[in-house]
Write a protein that holds these residues in place. Structure first.
Motif, PDB file in Angstrom:
ATOM      1  N   ASP A  84     -13.310  13.746 -12.088  1.00  0.00           N
ATOM      2  CA  ASP A  84     -12.631  13.800 -10.791  1.00  0.00           C
ATOM      3  C   ASP A  84     -11.273  13.137 -10.911  1.00  0.00           C
ATOM      4  O   ASP A  84     -11.128  12.094 -11.534  1.00  0.00           O
ATOM      5  CB  ASP A  84     -13.438  13.065  -9.717  1.00  0.00           C
ATOM      6  N   MET A 100      -9.568  10.785  -2.912  1.00  0.00           N
ATOM      7  CA  MET A 100     -10.648  11.330  -3.723  1.00  0.00           C
ATOM      8  C   MET A 100     -11.357  12.462  -2.976  1.00  0.00           C
ATOM      9  O   MET A 100     -12.380  12.944  -3.403  1.00  0.00           O
ATOM     10  CB  MET A 100     -11.669  10.238  -4.061  1.00  0.00           C
ATOM     11  N   LYS A 114     -10.645  15.647  -2.425  1.00  0.00           N
ATOM     12  CA  LYS A 114     -10.778  16.876  -3.202  1.00  0.00           C
ATOM     13  C   LYS A 114     -11.302  16.505  -4.581  1.00  0.00           C
ATOM     14  O   LYS A 114     -10.768  15.624  -5.236  1.00  0.00           O
ATOM     15  CB  LYS A 114      -9.424  17.578  -3.317  1.00  0.00           C
ATOM     16  N   ARG A 115     -12.347  17.193  -4.998  1.00  0.00           N
ATOM     17  CA  ARG A 115     -12.989  16.881  -6.278  1.00  0.00           C
ATOM     18  C   ARG A 115     -12.757  18.009  -7.263  1.00  0.00           C
ATOM     19  O   ARG A 115     -13.010  19.167  -6.967  1.00  0.00           O
ATOM     20  CB  ARG A 115     -14.492  16.688  -6.073  1.00  0.00           C
ATOM     21  N   TYR A 116     -12.269  17.667  -8.419  1.00  0.00           N
ATOM     22  CA  TYR A 116     -12.056  18.616  -9.502  1.00  0.00           C
ATOM     23  C   TYR A 116     -12.754  18.061 -10.737  1.00  0.00           C
ATOM     24  O   TYR A 116     -13.013  16.879 -10.825  1.00  0.00           O
ATOM     25  CB  TYR A 116     -10.570  18.779  -9.814  1.00  0.00           C
ATOM     26  N   TYR A 132     -18.519  13.821 -11.789  1.00  0.00           N
ATOM     27  CA  TYR A 132     -18.294  13.196 -10.496  1.00  0.00           C
ATOM     28  C   TYR A 132     -18.089  11.699 -10.690  1.00  0.00           C
ATOM     29  O   TYR A 132     -18.840  11.046 -11.420  1.00  0.00           O
ATOM     30  CB  TYR A 132     -19.507  13.430  -9.597  1.00  0.00           C
ATOM     31  N   ASP A 137     -14.802   6.593  -3.106  1.00  0.00           N
ATOM     32  CA  ASP A 137     -14.328   7.313  -1.934  1.00  0.00           C
ATOM     33  C   ASP A 137     -12.845   7.018  -1.693  1.00  0.00           C
ATOM     34  O   ASP A 137     -12.208   6.301  -2.467  1.00  0.00           O
ATOM     35  CB  ASP A 137     -15.184   7.007  -0.701  1.00  0.00           C
ATOM     36  N   ARG A 182     -20.201   7.559 -13.366  1.00  0.00           N
ATOM     37  CA  ARG A 182     -19.892   8.961 -13.664  1.00  0.00           C
ATOM     38  C   ARG A 182     -21.186   9.740 -13.765  1.00  0.00           C
ATOM     39  O   ARG A 182     -22.129   9.308 -14.424  1.00  0.00           O
ATOM     40  CB  ARG A 182     -19.145   9.072 -14.995  1.00  0.00           C
ATOM     41  N   LYS A 241     -21.660  17.059 -13.164  1.00  0.00           N
ATOM     42  CA  LYS A 241     -21.857  18.045 -12.107  1.00  0.00           C
ATOM     43  C   LYS A 241     -22.518  19.282 -12.698  1.00  0.00           C
ATOM     44  O   LYS A 241     -22.607  19.440 -13.924  1.00  0.00           O
ATOM     45  CB  LYS A 241     -20.504  18.458 -11.514  1.00  0.00           C
TER      46      LYS A 241
END
Length: 55
Positions: free
Chosen positions: A5, A14, A16-18, A22, A26, A35, A38
């Motif tokens: 992320d 934070m 938007k999550r890319y 994960y 916040d 960590r 995903k």
């Protein structure tokens, strides 16, 4: 996109999550910073393992 992320460079958000991992954090900076992989991590690994033959 990066592997984990990514914190927005402009706003520090934070929301938007890319990425494939994960990060437990916040927008207020609260979290353990743990960590966790995903679902996209396993999918991307499968693509690599099959050399993209099973998309």
């Amino acid at each position: 996109m990066g592997p984990i992320d990514i914190v927005s460079a402009g706003t520090g958000e934070m929301r938007k999550r890319y990425g494939f991992v994960y990060v437990d954090k916040d927008n207020d900076g609260v979290g353990t910073l743990a960590r966790n992989k995903k679902d996209s991590f396993a999918y991307y690994r499968h693509i690599i393992d099959t050399n993209g033959e099973e998309l």
